[in-house]
Design a protein around this motif. Structure first.
Motif, PDB file in Angstrom:
ATOM      1  N   CYS A   1      10.132   0.313   6.004  1.00 44.31           N
ATOM      2  CA  CYS A   1       9.459  -0.723   5.221  1.00 44.31           C
ATOM      3  C   CYS A   1       9.629  -2.047   5.971  1.00 44.31           C
ATOM      4  N   VAL A   2       8.528  -2.715   6.223  1.00 45.34           N
ATOM      5  CA  VAL A   2       8.548  -3.950   7.004  1.00 45.34           C
ATOM      6  C   VAL A   2       9.300  -5.065   6.276  1.00 45.34           C
ATOM      7  N   LYS A   3       9.364  -4.983   4.965  1.00 44.28           N
ATOM      8  CA  LYS A   3       9.980  -6.058   4.190  1.00 44.28           C
ATOM      9  C   LYS A   3      11.475  -5.837   3.943  1.00 44.28           C
ATOM     10  N   CYS A   4      11.833  -4.676   3.377  1.00 43.75           N
ATOM     11  CA  CYS A   4      13.244  -4.446   3.027  1.00 43.75           C
ATOM     12  C   CYS A   4      13.979  -3.599   4.054  1.00 43.75           C
ATOM     13  N   ARG A   5      13.247  -3.052   5.059  1.00 46.22           N
ATOM     14  CA  ARG A   5      13.778  -2.210   6.129  1.00 46.22           C
ATOM     15  C   ARG A   5      14.273  -0.853   5.626  1.00 46.22           C
ATOM     16  N   GLY A   6      13.929  -0.491   4.380  1.00 45.90           N
ATOM     17  CA  GLY A   6      14.324   0.796   3.815  1.00 45.90           C
ATOM     18  C   GLY A   6      13.466   1.935   4.336  1.00 45.90           C
ATOM     19  N   ALA A   7      13.921   3.154   4.056  1.00 48.44           N
ATOM     20  CA  ALA A   7      13.185   4.345   4.479  1.00 48.44           C
ATOM     21  C   ALA A   7      11.878   4.454   3.699  1.00 48.44           C
ATOM     22  N   LEU A   8      10.888   5.034   4.322  1.00 44.21           N
ATOM     23  CA  LEU A   8       9.589   5.231   3.689  1.00 44.21           C
ATOM     24  C   LEU A   8       9.481   6.664   3.178  1.00 44.21           C
ATOM     25  N   PRO A   9       8.959   6.845   1.970  1.00 46.12           N
ATOM     26  CA  PRO A   9       8.776   8.204   1.461  1.00 46.12           C
ATOM     27  C   PRO A   9       7.637   8.903   2.211  1.00 46.12           C
ATOM     28  N   GLU A  10       7.624  10.235   2.166  1.00 39.40           N
ATOM     29  CA  GLU A  10       6.542  11.002   2.788  1.00 39.40           C
ATOM     30  C   GLU A  10       5.250  10.778   2.014  1.00 39.40           C
ATOM     31  N   GLY A  11       4.144  11.100   2.633  1.00 39.78           N
ATOM     32  CA  GLY A  11       2.849  10.996   1.963  1.00 39.78           C
ATOM     33  C   GLY A  11       2.163   9.675   2.241  1.00 39.78           C
ATOM     34  N   ASP A  12       1.166   9.386   1.431  1.00 41.39           N
ATOM     35  CA  ASP A  12       0.383   8.172   1.599  1.00 41.39           C
ATOM     36  C   ASP A  12       1.219   6.938   1.282  1.00 41.39           C
ATOM     37  N   GLN A  13       0.948   5.855   1.998  1.00 42.06           N
ATOM     38  CA  GLN A  13       1.686   4.611   1.810  1.00 42.06           C
ATOM     39  C   GLN A  13       0.722   3.432   1.820  1.00 42.06           C
ATOM     40  N   SER A  14       1.276   2.242   1.766  1.00 40.95           N
ATOM     41  CA  SER A  14       0.464   1.031   1.819  1.00 40.95           C
ATOM     42  C   SER A  14       0.851   0.201   3.033  1.00 40.95           C
ATOM     43  N   PHE A  15      -0.134  -0.503   3.552  1.00 45.12           N
ATOM     44  CA  PHE A  15       0.078  -1.389   4.686  1.00 45.12           C
ATOM     45  C   PHE A  15      -0.032  -2.815   4.188  1.00 45.12           C
ATOM     46  N   GLY A  16       1.024  -3.609   4.358  1.00 47.08           N
ATOM     47  CA  GLY A  16       1.007  -5.011   3.956  1.00 47.08           C
ATOM     48  C   GLY A  16       0.282  -5.836   4.999  1.00 47.08           C
ATOM     49  N   LEU A  17      -0.882  -6.355   4.649  1.00 49.85           N
ATOM     50  CA  LEU A  17      -1.680  -7.087   5.628  1.00 49.85           C
ATOM     51  C   LEU A  17      -1.014  -8.386   6.065  1.00 49.85           C
ATOM     52  N   ASN A  18      -0.282  -9.024   5.192  1.00 49.61           N
ATOM     53  CA  ASN A  18       0.415 -10.256   5.560  1.00 49.61           C
ATOM     54  C   ASN A  18       1.808  -9.988   6.117  1.00 49.61           C
ATOM     55  N   GLU A  19       2.385  -8.837   5.755  1.00 47.43           N
ATOM     56  CA  GLU A  19       3.736  -8.503   6.198  1.00 47.43           C
ATOM     57  C   GLU A  19       3.752  -7.875   7.592  1.00 47.43           C
ATOM     58  N   GLY A  20       2.698  -7.158   7.945  1.00 48.70           N
ATOM     59  CA  GLY A  20       2.605  -6.587   9.283  1.00 48.70           C
ATOM     60  C   GLY A  20       3.159  -5.199   9.427  1.00 48.70           C
ATOM     61  N   GLY A  21       3.070  -4.387   8.388  1.00 41.00           N
ATOM     62  CA  GLY A  21       3.535  -3.017   8.515  1.00 41.00           C
ATOM     63  C   GLY A  21       3.496  -2.287   7.199  1.00 41.00           C
ATOM     64  N   LEU A  22       4.076  -1.086   7.229  1.00 38.79           N
ATOM     65  CA  LEU A  22       4.095  -0.246   6.037  1.00 38.79           C
ATOM     66  C   LEU A  22       5.103  -0.779   5.027  1.00 38.79           C
ATOM     67  N   LEU A  23       4.786  -0.561   3.760  1.00 43.21           N
ATOM     68  CA  LEU A  23       5.626  -1.044   2.664  1.00 43.21           C
ATOM     69  C   LEU A  23       6.090   0.114   1.790  1.00 43.21           C
ATOM     70  N   CYS A  24       7.320   0.038   1.305  1.00 46.67           N
ATOM     71  CA  CYS A  24       7.798   1.009   0.329  1.00 46.67           C
ATOM     72  C   CYS A  24       7.159   0.667  -1.025  1.00 46.67           C
ATOM     73  N   ARG A  25       7.338   1.541  -1.995  1.00 45.41           N
ATOM     74  CA  ARG A  25       6.705   1.307  -3.307  1.00 45.41           C
ATOM     75  C   ARG A  25       7.163  -0.002  -3.944  1.00 45.41           C
ATOM     76  N   ALA A  26       8.455  -0.304  -3.862  1.00 44.93           N
ATOM     77  CA  ALA A  26       8.982  -1.519  -4.493  1.00 44.93           C
ATOM     78  C   ALA A  26       8.411  -2.775  -3.839  1.00 44.93           C
ATOM     79  N   CYS A  27       8.360  -2.809  -2.537  1.00 38.00           N
ATOM     80  CA  CYS A  27       7.848  -3.990  -1.823  1.00 38.00           C
ATOM     81  C   CYS A  27       6.331  -4.105  -1.929  1.00 38.00           C
ATOM     82  N   ARG A  28       5.661  -2.969  -2.091  1.00 37.78           N
ATOM     83  CA  ARG A  28       4.201  -2.987  -2.246  1.00 37.78           C
ATOM     84  C   ARG A  28       3.807  -3.778  -3.480  1.00 37.78           C
ATOM     85  N   ALA A  29       4.609  -3.674  -4.542  1.00 36.98           N
ATOM     86  CA  ALA A  29       4.309  -4.385  -5.785  1.00 36.98           C
ATOM     87  C   ALA A  29       4.372  -5.904  -5.582  1.00 36.98           C
TER      88      ALA A  29
END
Length: 188
Positions: free
Chosen positions: A87-115
């Motif tokens: 996760c680009v924001k909290c540096r935590g592990a990402l779950p398997e499956g589909d995820q979200s990309f934070g356009l302002n953050e610059g990478g993949l986001l975990c569920r908590a940071c996506r919110a």
């Protein structure tokens, strides 16, 4: 002032002249290379990327797939790399499956940071794998069959992601006195 006295064509890429689509794709590669390449700076990696992409187009691989890979790899060479493994924001592990990309953050986001993200877009596992492959060696694209096509969803994702970034990168490259630094691909 440099002066060119002679040259030799080492790889003519004949097939690029046989199709308007291929010619347009090759022109896009040349245009992006012209904007991104800084006069007086040489880069073997940058040149190899251009030659590999033109070679892929010449062999008949899907031009949209190769162009997306070229753009992503070019941004990596320029120092803009998205975070795809944590996760680009909290540096935590990402779950398997589909995820979200934070356009302002610059990478993949975990569920908590996506919110908390202002702007994000869904990323399928296939899109994430393509991004990782494109950021690796361009020769990894040789494993993609010549008749492979991007899904409409993947095409839309890359188009939105790269159009947003192309403007930001071109602004950065055109700014006077601004040094390129190693920041994430989407920090604009």
């Amino acid at each position: 002032l440099h002066r060119l006295n002679e040259f030799a064509i080492r790889q003519p890429f004949h097939a690029l002249r046989s199709s308007l689509e291929l010619l347009a794709a090759a022109s896009e590669v040349a245009e992006l290379a012209g904007v991104a390449g800084l006069e007086g700076e040489g880069s073997d990696e940058f040149f190899a990327l251009i030659v590999d992409t033109m070679g892929g187009l010449n062999t008949g691989k899907d031009s949209s797939l190769l162009l997306r890979a070229f753009e992503i790899r070019l941004l990596k060479i320029l120092g803009y790399v998205p975070e795809l493994h944590r996760c680009v924001k909290c540096r935590g592990a990402l779950p398997e499956g589909d995820q979200s990309f934070g356009l302002n953050e610059g990478g993949l986001l975990c569920r908590a940071c996506r919110a908390e993200a202002l702007e994000s877009m869904p990323v399928t596992q296939a899109a994430r794998q393509f991004l990782r492959m494109a950021l690796g060696e361009m020769t990894a694209l040789d494993r993609v069959s010549p008749d492979a096509k991007m899904s409409d969803e993947q095409e839309a994702f890359y188009h939105e992601l790269l159009e947003k970034e192309r403007v930001g990168v071109m602004d950065l490259l055109g700014s006077k006195g601004l040094e390129r630094s190693r920041v994430s691909i989407l920090a604009a």
